[in-house]
Design a protein around this motif. Structure first.
Motif, PDB file in Angstrom:
ATOM      1  N   TYR A  10      44.879  44.323  52.806  1.00 10.28           N
ATOM      2  CA  TYR A  10      44.510  42.907  52.667  1.00 10.28           C
ATOM      3  C   TYR A  10      44.213  42.560  51.205  1.00 10.28           C
ATOM      4  N   MET A  11      43.457  43.434  50.532  1.00  9.46           N
ATOM      5  CA  MET A  11      43.079  43.153  49.143  1.00  9.46           C
ATOM      6  C   MET A  11      44.288  43.205  48.218  1.00  9.46           C
ATOM      7  N   ARG A  12      45.208  44.166  48.455  1.00  7.56           N
ATOM      8  CA  ARG A  12      46.398  44.231  47.611  1.00  7.56           C
ATOM      9  C   ARG A  12      47.284  43.008  47.817  1.00  7.56           C
ATOM     10  N   THR A  13      47.410  42.572  49.055  1.00  5.65           N
ATOM     11  CA  THR A  13      48.279  41.441  49.359  1.00  5.65           C
ATOM     12  C   THR A  13      47.741  40.142  48.778  1.00  5.65           C
ATOM     13  N   HIS A  14      46.429  39.975  48.827  1.00  8.38           N
ATOM     14  CA  HIS A  14      45.822  38.714  48.409  1.00  8.38           C
ATOM     15  C   HIS A  14      45.031  38.862  47.112  1.00  8.38           C
ATOM     16  N   ALA A  15      45.395  39.854  46.279  1.00 10.36           N
ATOM     17  CA  ALA A  15      44.626  40.127  45.065  1.00 10.36           C
ATOM     18  C   ALA A  15      44.526  38.901  44.162  1.00 10.36           C
ATOM     19  N   SER A  16      45.644  38.221  43.928  1.00  8.01           N
ATOM     20  CA  SER A  16      45.637  37.066  43.020  1.00  8.01           C
ATOM     21  C   SER A  16      44.751  35.954  43.556  1.00  8.01           C
ATOM     22  N   LEU A  17      44.883  35.665  44.849  1.00  8.57           N
ATOM     23  CA  LEU A  17      44.077  34.601  45.453  1.00  8.57           C
ATOM     24  C   LEU A  17      42.591  34.949  45.422  1.00  8.57           C
ATOM     25  N   LEU A  18      42.267  36.212  45.726  1.00  6.67           N
ATOM     26  CA  LEU A  18      40.867  36.637  45.704  1.00  6.67           C
ATOM     27  C   LEU A  18      40.300  36.553  44.291  1.00  6.67           C
ATOM     28  N   LEU A  23      36.651  33.905  40.356  1.00  6.03           N
ATOM     29  CA  LEU A  23      36.423  33.211  39.090  1.00  6.03           C
ATOM     30  C   LEU A  23      35.955  31.777  39.307  1.00  6.03           C
ATOM     31  N   GLN A  24      36.406  31.171  40.391  1.00  3.65           N
ATOM     32  CA  GLN A  24      35.983  29.809  40.701  1.00  3.65           C
ATOM     33  C   GLN A  24      34.534  29.779  41.162  1.00  3.65           C
ATOM     34  N   GLU A  25      34.159  30.715  42.018  1.00  6.64           N
ATOM     35  CA  GLU A  25      32.796  30.753  42.563  1.00  6.64           C
ATOM     36  C   GLU A  25      31.790  31.304  41.557  1.00  6.64           C
ATOM     37  N   TYR A  26      32.242  32.241  40.729  1.00  4.14           N
ATOM     38  CA  TYR A  26      31.336  32.898  39.770  1.00  4.14           C
ATOM     39  C   TYR A  26      31.966  32.850  38.378  1.00  4.14           C
TER      40      TYR A  26
END
Length: 225
Positions: A10-18, A23-26
């Motif tokens: 999941y993290m590899r697939t959505h790395a860019s979005l995460l 960066l948006q939240e913090y």
């Protein structure tokens, strides 16, 4: 979309979005392209670029709040980051800092302070009160770096005497005459928490109206509220 079987998938697939969401939240206190303090150049050890960003982030956090946290893997230079942040935050004025560290890192912190901060004086809090084993160091002892080893040499005092130095303007002037340079006090975490005079901050009566309750050791009664 590939099948996602594990959290790592999941993290590899959505790395860019995460990454974008983080960066948006913090938002970074110190983006990588922001200018750094000229005091960084005054450190005896030159931090890596990532360490410099962390140093500036901690220093900027201290301008907003009383606390900051450095979370990183072992070996990433958390001690250097902490010392560098003190140096930057002081803006050239003499400062007094306290480091409470794991017991096996007390002398390591002292060595790194000498290797990192120009003009630093380092003191080890060897005991919270005098007494105990006469063969061990007690009180507050200045240390120096001799041939790569930390040796107790210089000012010897106690926490009680230091407390008197900090409680009135005239006493603060006395401390300034003793130490007009940046100073770092280091105490082992276990020593800070415990000692041969250590006592609980509460009591549990074995009789009376508050039998089995947690009570204030000064009043003998449960604290309410």
């Amino acid at each position: 979309m590939p099948e996602l079987c594990t959290i790592y998938d999941y993290m590899r697939t959505h790395a860019s979005l995460l990454g974008e969401r983080i960066l948006q939240e913090y938002p970074a206190l110190h983006p990588f392209d922001d200018p750094v303090s000229p005091r960084i150049e005054g450190l005896l050890r030159k931090p890596f670029p990532a360490q410099t960003i962390a140093i500036m982030g901690v220093a900027k956090r201290w301008q907003q709040a009383r606390t900051a946290m450095v979370v990183a893997e072992c070996g990433t230079g958390k001690t250097l980051i902490s010392l560098g942040a003190m140096h930057v935050r002081s803006e050239g004025s003499p400062f007094t800092a306290l480091a409470m560290v794991p017991p096996h890192l007390v002398e390591k912190w002292a060595r790194e302070a000498f290797f990192t901060l120009p003009g630093i004086r380092v003191f080890l809090i060897d005991d919270l009160r005098n007494g105990g084993d006469e063969n061990k160091s007690h009180g507050v002892n200045e240390v120096r770096l001799r041939h790569g080893r930390i040796v107790r040499e210089g000012l010897h005092t106690t926490l009680s005497e230091l407390r008197l130095c900090r409680e009135s303007p005239s006493s603060r002037k006395r401390w300034t005459t003793l130490c007009a340079r940046p100073a770092l006090f280091i105490v082992g975490r276990e020593r800070a928490k415990l000692g041969y005079f250590w006592r609980h901050a509460y009591r549990v009566p074995h009789s009376g109206p508050y039998l089995g309750c947690v009570v204030n050791p000064d009043t003998g009664k449960p604290d309410c509220g």
